[in-house]
Design an enzyme around this catalytic site. Structure first.
Site, short mmCIF file in Angstrom:
data_model
loop_
_atom_site.label_atom_id
_atom_site.label_comp_id
_atom_site.label_asym_id
_atom_site.label_seq_id
_atom_site.Cartn_x
_atom_site.Cartn_y
_atom_site.Cartn_z
N LEU A 1 0.85 -1.19 0.00
CA LEU A 1 0.00 0.00 0.00
C LEU A 1 0.88 1.25 0.00
CD1 LEU A 1 -2.51 -1.17 2.75
CD2 LEU A 1 -3.08 -0.74 0.34
N ALA B 1 2.62 4.49 1.49
CA ALA B 1 3.13 4.83 2.83
C ALA B 1 3.56 3.60 3.62
CB ALA B 1 2.11 5.63 3.64
N ARG B 2 4.00 2.57 2.92
CA ARG B 2 4.48 1.37 3.62
C ARG B 2 5.99 1.20 3.47
NH1 ARG B 2 -0.67 2.33 4.81
NH2 ARG B 2 -1.60 0.62 5.99
N ARG C 1 4.14 8.53 -14.01
CA ARG C 1 2.79 9.11 -14.07
C ARG C 1 2.86 10.63 -14.12
NH1 ARG C 1 0.28 11.04 -9.70
NH2 ARG C 1 1.38 9.73 -8.18
N THR D 1 2.81 -0.09 -6.51
CA THR D 1 2.06 -0.82 -5.46
C THR D 1 1.90 -2.29 -5.82
OG1 THR D 1 0.01 -0.18 -6.51
CG2 THR D 1 0.74 1.16 -4.63
N ASN E 1 5.39 7.77 7.81
CA ASN E 1 5.52 7.71 6.35
C ASN E 1 4.60 8.71 5.66
OD1 ASN E 1 7.48 5.76 6.38
ND2 ASN E 1 6.08 4.06 6.06
N ARG F 1 -6.32 8.36 -0.64
CA ARG F 1 -5.69 7.52 -1.67
C ARG F 1 -5.37 6.12 -1.09
NH1 ARG F 1 0.17 8.66 -4.46
NH2 ARG F 1 -0.68 10.72 -4.85
N ARG G 1 38.98 7.45 13.08
CA ARG G 1 40.23 6.73 12.85
C ARG G 1 40.91 6.58 14.21
NH1 ARG G 1 43.52 9.63 8.21
NH2 ARG G 1 45.01 7.94 8.62
N HIS G 2 41.85 5.67 14.28
CA HIS G 2 42.68 5.55 15.48
C HIS G 2 43.40 6.87 15.72
CE1 HIS G 2 45.95 5.44 12.60
NE2 HIS G 2 45.20 4.59 11.89
N ASN H 1 52.10 7.02 11.18
CA ASN H 1 51.54 8.24 10.59
C ASN H 1 52.56 9.36 10.66
OD1 ASN H 1 48.21 7.69 12.02
ND2 ASN H 1 48.99 7.13 10.00
N GLY I 1 50.44 1.39 6.46
CA GLY I 1 50.24 0.02 6.96
C GLY I 1 50.87 -0.21 8.32
N ARG J 1 46.81 0.02 16.96
CA ARG J 1 46.50 1.45 17.02
C ARG J 1 45.01 1.70 17.25
NH1 ARG J 1 48.37 0.00 11.96
NH2 ARG J 1 47.32 0.73 10.05
N GLU K 1 43.28 -2.46 8.31
CA GLU K 1 43.52 -1.51 7.21
C GLU K 1 43.84 -2.25 5.91
OE1 GLU K 1 42.88 0.87 5.73
OE2 GLU K 1 44.13 2.63 6.10
N HIS L 1 40.38 2.61 10.27
CA HIS L 1 41.53 3.09 9.51
C HIS L 1 41.04 3.90 8.30
CE1 HIS L 1 44.12 0.18 11.68
NE2 HIS L 1 43.02 -0.55 11.67
O1 F6P Z 1 48.40 6.51 5.89
C1 F6P Z 1 47.53 5.88 6.74
C2 F6P Z 1 46.83 4.73 6.05
O2 F6P Z 1 45.86 4.23 6.93
C3 F6P Z 1 47.73 3.60 5.56
O3 F6P Z 1 48.01 2.64 6.51
C4 F6P Z 1 46.99 3.08 4.37
O4 F6P Z 1 47.77 2.31 3.50
C5 F6P Z 1 46.51 4.34 3.78
O5 F6P Z 1 46.17 5.18 4.85
C6 F6P Z 1 45.31 4.19 2.89
O6 F6P Z 1 45.09 5.41 2.23
P1 F6P Z 1 45.45 5.57 0.69
O7 F6P Z 1 44.59 4.53 0.01
O8 F6P Z 1 45.03 6.97 0.36
O9 F6P Z 1 46.88 5.31 0.46
#
Ligand code: F6P
Length: 527
Positions: free
Chosen positions: A97, A99-100, A129, A189, A227, A254, A313-314, A320, A326, A364, A384, A449
């Protein structure tokens, strides 16, 4: 010589041979100490998809850091084509119907399957329509009356017109499937047996095409009222010239017209799913095949309870800071500060509501979650993106060591698979159970990640694969997503704790991501 007499004897000469052999091998300093801190206790029921903490992961990541790529991974650091889905030809015919929640379910299903790279399109008969009526009005100056009486079964001419619209829309859908589409959703419907029989008969004429009926039944007055309210307040072109009250009264009339002739699915030979009150109860009948089962499983996991999904993210990691990708490094000092400050931000936001925290198995994320006073679960699937032989390198080192790979990744980041590692597509595939579980759950905070959160974020905001690897998910920022009828609201909270910027834009361009709205889209219809 002594050693000649006793070949097993360890002599200084032999030791120096071993020394020489080992001199080219880089040992990971983290191997000397446990690489991952004690895992948090596993809480909650944890469905079968929730993975136990996996200590072996640390070793497998170290294994991917070989100085020279093993033979088996040489040459696969390249673009990998999308799997061939050309055989999948499914017509999902909605039943229910007004609104479902039919359009809601159509839209959700489309978003999920598109995220998995199926070609999906919704064919909304209401829109056809309106566009036909507009065309007629332009050509002849005659305005069709689409108020409640148009939907009455006693209105013979309008019933004929509405049947024709449903047939034409199905024909367009079938043509679109023939041209390469995978899943066409007939959003109408389809509320009588005879209408469903016509659909079945028409689709059966197409070789390899299958039909699934998806009936949305809703007897919860609050849900129906919501709805209805959404329909009259969302800019629906049917009600553009009416006040809210008039629109509501007309829409309720309706619904009555449809109720008078509505037949729930009882045809035993049909493939169908019946969903009651979006997820409260589901009936599955004659669903066979891989994609069909997947569609059924997804729809079974949906619910409408208000909730939020938080992504963070961590905290900043040592890798970083060093610009390395990685690995499994611990948090930097600023990352530790973020982990300490995070509980107040989350608790202020969510109050007493229950929340579960999901982390990956990498330290992390576990360290970032350590002070959060909530149940925690670790998922291997949240680890990741695996950079394979590039794990532990900086982007500059990768460019130097693997210039072709680096260029390939810049050309087509979603499809690029690292040597011995993963592509973004591989990550989407492994995150599918996470999405399924996220749909089932209520408030969840994922400490994840960069690449992982990009993939999840793209699902919630319906972003295209090409843009996905460039989504900005900065460190020390909590992203709060609140699912709404046709999308997600978003808020971002950045803690004033500095962190490096790990976002590497696509060279030569700066794509502006367009977030999809939270309102229902009327596909270019002028209100
Ligand atoms: O730089 C941090 C991170 O988490 C990496 O460990 C990873 O490989 C990357 O980011 C992924 O981001 P991109 O795909 O942009 O390289």
């Amino acid at each position: 010589m002594d050693s000649d007499r006793n070949p097993r004897e360890v002599t200084p000469a032999k030791l120096s041979l071993v020394d020489n052999a080992l001199s080219g091998v880089k040992l990971d300093p983290h191997l000397a100490v446990p690489r991952v801190h004690t895992p948090p206790a596993m809480f909650g029921a944890g469905g079968p998809m929730l993975k136990q903490f996996d200590q072996s992961n640390a070793a497998s990541r170290v294994g991917s850091q070989a100085a020279t790529p093993p033979r088996s991974v040489v040459g696969i650091g390249n673009k990998v084509a999308k799997p061939d889905y050309s055989e999948a030809k499914i017509v999902v015919a909605m039943v229910g119907l007004p609104a479902r929640g039919k359009s809601y379910l159509s839209n959700k299903l489309m978003r999920y399957l598109k995220w998995l790279e199926y070609d999906v399109k919704v064919f909304n008969v209401g829109q056809l329509r309106r566009s036909r009526a507009r065309q007629k009005a332009q050509e002849s100056g005659k305005h069709e009356d689409h108020t409640a009486s148009y939907f009455s079964h006693d209105n013979v001419e309008a019933t004929r017109l509405r049947d024709q619209l449903a047939t034409d829309s199905l024909d367009m859908l079938i043509q679109w499937l023939r041209d390469g589409g995978n899943v066409g959703i007939h959003d109408a419907t389809n509320s009588t047996r005879s209408r469903r029989a016509k659909i079945e008969e028409r689709v059966a004429q197409e070789k390899g095409f299958v039909t699934i009926f998806l009936e949305s039944v809703c007897d919860d007055p609050a849900l129906i009222a919501a709805n209805v309210a959404l329909k009259v307040s969302s800019g629906d072109p049917d009600y553009k010239d009416m006040s809210r009250e008039e629109a509501k009264a007309d829409f309720l009339r309706r619904i009555k017209q449809y109720e008078a002739v509505y037949e729930t699915i009882t045809e035993p030979h049909l493939s169908y799913l019946r969903i009651i009150n979006v997820g409260n109860q589901v009936t599955v009948c004659r669903i066979h095949g891989y994609l069909q089962s997947r569609i059924a499983f997804y729809l079974m996991n949906l619910h409408l309870k208000p909730r939020s999904i938080f992504f963070s993210r961590h905290g900043e990691s040592q890798y970083n800071v060093e610009g390395k990708i990685g690995g499994d490094s611990p948090l930097s000092e600023r990352g530790q500060k973020y982990a300490t400050a995070l509980p107040a931000l989350i608790t202020d936001n969510i109050g007493d509501a229950p929340l579960t925290v999901w982390t990956s198995t990498l330290q992390r994320t576990i360290l970032t979650a350590q002070h959060l006073p909530y149940n925690k679960l670790t998922w291997k699937s949240l680890d990741e993106l695996d950079a394979g032989v590039c794990d532990g390198m900086t982007y500059e080192e990768i460019e130097h060591a693997y210039p072709d790979d680096f260029a390939h990744r810049d050309e087509d980041k979603f499809n690029y698979r690292y040597r011995g590692g993963e592509s973004y597509r591989d990550v989407v595939v492994r995150l599918e159970p996470v999405i399924m579980e996220l749909e089932r759950q209520e408030n969840i905070l994922i400490i994840g990640h960069q690449a992982i959160l990009r993939c999840l974020y793209a699902y919630f905001h319906n972003l295209p694969q090409a843009d996905l690897p460039y989504i900005k998910i900065p460190l020390h920022t909590v992203i709060k997503l609140t699912p709404k009828a046709y999308g997600c609201d978003e808020e971002r909270y950045t803690l004033p704790i500095g962190a490096v910027d790990t976002h590497r834009p696509k060279p030569g361009s700066s794509p502006q991501l367009q977030l999809s709205g939270t309102g229902r889209e009327y596909y270019g219809e002028k209100a």
